[in-house]
Design a protein around this motif. Structure first.
Motif, mmCIF file in Angstrom:
data_model
loop_
_atom_site.group_PDB
_atom_site.id
_atom_site.type_symbol
_atom_site.label_atom_id
_atom_site.label_comp_id
_atom_site.label_asym_id
_atom_site.label_seq_id
_atom_site.Cartn_x
_atom_site.Cartn_y
_atom_site.Cartn_z
ATOM 1 N N THR A 1 -3.477 18.564 -4.616
ATOM 2 C CA THR A 1 -4.423 18.514 -5.734
ATOM 3 C C THR A 1 -4.024 19.414 -6.911
ATOM 4 O O THR A 1 -4.337 19.060 -8.054
ATOM 5 C CB THR A 1 -5.850 18.848 -5.269
ATOM 6 N N PRO A 2 -3.355 20.568 -6.707
ATOM 7 C CA PRO A 2 -2.921 21.334 -7.883
ATOM 8 C C PRO A 2 -2.000 20.515 -8.794
ATOM 9 O O PRO A 2 -2.163 20.529 -10.017
ATOM 10 C CB PRO A 2 -2.195 22.541 -7.277
ATOM 11 N N ASN A 3 -1.042 19.798 -8.196
ATOM 12 C CA ASN A 3 -0.153 18.958 -8.991
ATOM 13 C C ASN A 3 -0.896 17.769 -9.601
ATOM 14 O O ASN A 3 -0.625 17.369 -10.740
ATOM 15 C CB ASN A 3 1.021 18.460 -8.151
ATOM 16 N N ALA A 4 -1.828 17.211 -8.844
ATOM 17 C CA ALA A 4 -2.615 16.083 -9.356
ATOM 18 C C ALA A 4 -3.481 16.525 -10.529
ATOM 19 O O ALA A 4 -3.636 15.790 -11.520
ATOM 20 C CB ALA A 4 -3.481 15.503 -8.242
ATOM 21 N N LEU A 5 -4.053 17.727 -10.440
ATOM 22 C CA LEU A 5 -4.851 18.258 -11.554
ATOM 23 C C LEU A 5 -3.986 18.477 -12.791
ATOM 24 O O LEU A 5 -4.438 18.244 -13.923
ATOM 25 C CB LEU A 5 -5.515 19.578 -11.160
ATOM 26 N N ALA A 6 -2.760 18.922 -12.595
ATOM 27 C CA ALA A 6 -1.851 19.124 -13.727
ATOM 28 C C ALA A 6 -1.628 17.795 -14.454
ATOM 29 O O ALA A 6 -1.603 17.751 -15.696
ATOM 30 C CB ALA A 6 -0.526 19.702 -13.243
ATOM 31 N N MET B 1 0.844 -1.196 0.000
ATOM 32 C CA MET B 1 0.000 0.000 0.000
ATOM 33 C C MET B 1 0.884 1.254 0.000
ATOM 34 O O MET B 1 1.820 1.349 0.790
ATOM 35 C CB MET B 1 -0.912 -0.004 1.234
ATOM 36 N N LYS B 2 0.604 2.175 -0.906
ATOM 37 C CA LYS B 2 1.418 3.394 -1.043
ATOM 38 C C LYS B 2 1.296 4.265 0.203
ATOM 39 O O LYS B 2 0.219 4.414 0.763
ATOM 40 C CB LYS B 2 0.965 4.172 -2.270
ATOM 41 N N ASP B 3 2.433 4.841 0.629
ATOM 42 C CA ASP B 3 2.436 5.709 1.803
ATOM 43 C C ASP B 3 1.731 7.029 1.507
ATOM 44 O O ASP B 3 1.944 7.638 0.457
ATOM 45 C CB ASP B 3 3.863 6.011 2.250
ATOM 46 N N GLU C 1 -0.238 4.843 -12.569
ATOM 47 C CA GLU C 1 -0.814 6.061 -11.987
ATOM 48 C C GLU C 1 0.113 6.670 -10.947
ATOM 49 O O GLU C 1 -0.307 7.445 -10.087
ATOM 50 C CB GLU C 1 -2.202 5.764 -11.385
ATOM 51 N N ASP C 2 1.398 6.335 -11.032
ATOM 52 C CA ASP C 2 2.364 6.753 -10.017
ATOM 53 C C ASP C 2 2.485 8.273 -9.891
ATOM 54 O O ASP C 2 2.523 8.808 -8.774
ATOM 55 C CB ASP C 2 3.746 6.164 -10.327
ATOM 56 N N THR C 3 2.570 8.977 -11.025
ATOM 57 C CA THR C 3 2.763 10.434 -10.969
ATOM 58 C C THR C 3 1.577 11.110 -10.296
ATOM 59 O O THR C 3 1.736 12.025 -9.474
ATOM 60 C CB THR C 3 2.959 11.011 -12.387
ATOM 61 N N PHE C 4 0.384 10.642 -10.637
ATOM 62 C CA PHE C 4 -0.830 11.183 -10.027
ATOM 63 C C PHE C 4 -0.859 10.896 -8.534
ATOM 64 O O PHE C 4 -1.096 11.798 -7.717
ATOM 65 C CB PHE C 4 -2.057 10.585 -10.720
ATOM 66 N N LEU C 5 -0.604 9.638 -8.163
ATOM 67 C CA LEU C 5 -0.652 9.269 -6.745
ATOM 68 C C LEU C 5 0.481 9.899 -5.941
ATOM 69 O O LEU C 5 0.311 10.186 -4.758
ATOM 70 C CB LEU C 5 -0.635 7.750 -6.592
ATOM 71 N N ARG D 1 -10.289 8.715 -16.295
ATOM 72 C CA ARG D 1 -11.475 8.318 -15.519
ATOM 73 C C ARG D 1 -11.107 8.040 -14.061
ATOM 74 O O ARG D 1 -11.805 8.479 -13.136
ATOM 75 C CB ARG D 1 -12.109 7.078 -16.150
ATOM 76 N N THR D 2 -10.007 7.328 -13.847
ATOM 77 C CA THR D 2 -9.576 7.001 -12.480
ATOM 78 C C THR D 2 -9.192 8.255 -11.707
ATOM 79 O O THR D 2 -9.571 8.425 -10.536
ATOM 80 C CB THR D 2 -8.383 6.022 -12.515
ATOM 81 N N TYR D 3 -8.437 9.137 -12.333
ATOM 82 C CA TYR D 3 -8.036 10.375 -11.668
ATOM 83 C C TYR D 3 -9.259 11.198 -11.272
ATOM 84 O O TYR D 3 -9.310 11.780 -10.178
ATOM 85 C CB TYR D 3 -7.116 11.208 -12.563
ATOM 86 N N CYS D 4 -10.234 11.256 -12.176
ATOM 87 C CA CYS D 4 -11.470 12.000 -11.879
ATOM 88 C C CYS D 4 -12.211 11.380 -10.700
ATOM 89 O O CYS D 4 -12.733 12.096 -9.843
ATOM 90 C CB CYS D 4 -12.378 12.039 -13.111
#
Length: 448
Positions: free
Chosen positions: A361-366, A1-3, A348-352, A397-400
């Motif tokens: 969330t600003p970076n995740a939205l980018a 599980m990711k930290d 999905e590593d960069t998003f997570l 879809r997953t990110y959303c």
């Protein structure tokens, strides 16, 4: 599980989340006092802690999410009088509207929504326990907590007890043993009240949340993983919750404390005195709840969020762009007989990484917006690279879903697929009258 790393207001540092129970996460977020239409500021914690909840679920945790409605308060009594209705009628109508707006901004409803009126026996018993222990005392029908009995009082807010003492000298209540003590129970002759050995009255605001947490999470000795709320609640509300829990259970109520920043209106603080309070129902009606959510996600939850016509219209445009590309790609994939619900993102590593960095969330939205560009590029590629299109679609879809951005994904029946093929055929044959009729039907179905 990711930290997952979150900023803990209690330690004033970013910490790696370690749950009290392996694989489970318990969250309590302070909810509204239900006396009037909620404003946009009430919904910053709704969005913030919904994103946290969704992320934990995505990471594999079993999450219990609790958020209360404060349905006992002087504001409720006064507002009910103004309207000529009972307090219960007022609170029930406000709660119904609040729940509607929670859904409108894409938030999941809490697993439990406790209210002080329901937990009154537990609240009274909790206060009785504190009196018996000597950490609280009765004075002319009121009950107060002895603040000086509490070790390290002020550790959450960083306010030294000496500073509080100096500021309290001006307004010393004669009933209190010490001006720092705060009310657990208040004697009253007005509004809804309950009988106790001390007086007929109602609880102090600071007692309600900690007792409901203690009751719901009794198996954990009234101790939870995360307690959240707006920055304005850090002191005195959350500080006083911790004080009571220390006295009653010997713990600090929660291992992690998280606080979201304010919403500014056109870069000014929102306040009644400035006349710039914006009601949430008006924002939803004018711009949609999804645009409001995206606007908040564009800044870090601990930073002030700026509400303006420009910022929410920009978010509205972004939401429409996401909706369009997701819809088009979902249709293209299904026309190729691909099960879109079975698609999983390849990576999905960069998003997570962004999301697990204290909900950045600003970076995740980018990352999301960049992937949406890739998705649109894939849609323009001829012939379609179905594998690449499917992967990009699954990522967007997953990110959303993790961010709670409710983009509608059309699911085509066999009849819908045939209808789309008929549309393409009519266009190819330049039968524009027929293609226009079919196009209208596809729009009505939310496919086109």
């Amino acid at each position: 599980m990711k930290d997952l790393k979150i900023f803990n207001s209690l330690s004033n540092t970013q910490e790696t989340f370690k749950p009290l129970v392996e694989g489970k996460a318990s969250i309590y977020c302070c909810g509204p006092t239900v006396y009037n239409d909620p404003h946009v500021g009430n919904f910053r914690p709704v969005v913030t802690f919904d994103v946290l909840r969704r992320l934990l679920i995505h990471l594999g945790y079993e999450v219990t999410f609790v958020s209360n409605y404060t349905d006992v308060d002087d504001k409720i009594i006064n507002r009910a009088k103004e309207l000529g209705i009972s307090e219960k009628e007022l609170t029930e109508s406000v709660i119904a509207e609040y729940r509607r707006l929670v859904s409108e901004v894409g938030a999941l409803q809490p697993d439990e929504t406790p209210m002080p009126t329901v937990y009154m026996p537990e609240i009274i018993k909790y206060i009785e326990d504190l009196v018996k222990k000597g950490d609280a005392y009765e004075a002319d029908g009121d009950v107060y907590l002895r603040v000086r009995n509490i070790p390290n009082y002020g550790e959450l807010s960083g306010i030294a007890i000496e500073d509080l003492q100096s500021g309290a000298r001006i307004a010393v209540e004669s009933k209190k043993e010490d001006p720092l003590d705060f009310a657990l129970w208040k004697k009253t002759t007005e509004g809804i009240k309950w009988p106790t050995k001390w007086s007929e009255g109602r609880p102090g605001w600071h007692s309600e949340c900690c007792v409901m947490i203690d009751s719901i999470f009794r198996a954990q000795n009234g101790y939870i993983d995360i307690h959240g709320g707006g920055f304005d609640l850090k002191f005195p509300h959350h500080e006083n919750e911790i004080a009571q829990s220390k006295a009653h259970n010997g713990n600090k109520l929660a291992r992690y404390w998280m606080h979201n920043g304010f919403i500014n209106i056109n870069n000014e603080k929102m306040s009644k005195s400035l006349g710039n309070v914006i009601l949430m129902k008006d924002v939803v009606k004018e711009y949609g709840g999804e645009a409001f959510r995206l606007m908040l996600l564009a800044c870090h939850y601990r930073a002030p969020a700026s509400f303006s016509v420009d910022t929410i219209k920009e978010a509205q445009t972004k939401f429409n762009q996401l909706t369009m590309s997701v819809r088009k790609s979902a249709v293209a994939l299904q026309l190729a007989d691909i099960d879109i619900d079975a698609l999983k993102p390849s990576n999905e590593d960069t998003f997570l990484d962004a999301m697990c960095d204290d909900l950045n969330t600003p970076n995740a939205l980018a990352v999301l917006y960049e992937e949406n560009k890739v998705l649109n590029q894939q849609l323009r590629t001829r012939p379609l690279n179905l594998e690449a299109l499917g992967d990009s679609f699954a990522k967007v879809r997953t990110y959303c879903e993790v961010l709670g951005i409710n983009v509608q994904v059309p699911h085509l029946s066999e009849e819908d697929k045939q209808l789309y093929k008929d549309y393409d055929e009519a266009k190819a044959n330049k039968d524009f009258e027929k293609s226009d009729i079919i196009r209208k039907t596809l729009i009505e179905k939310g496919i086109f």
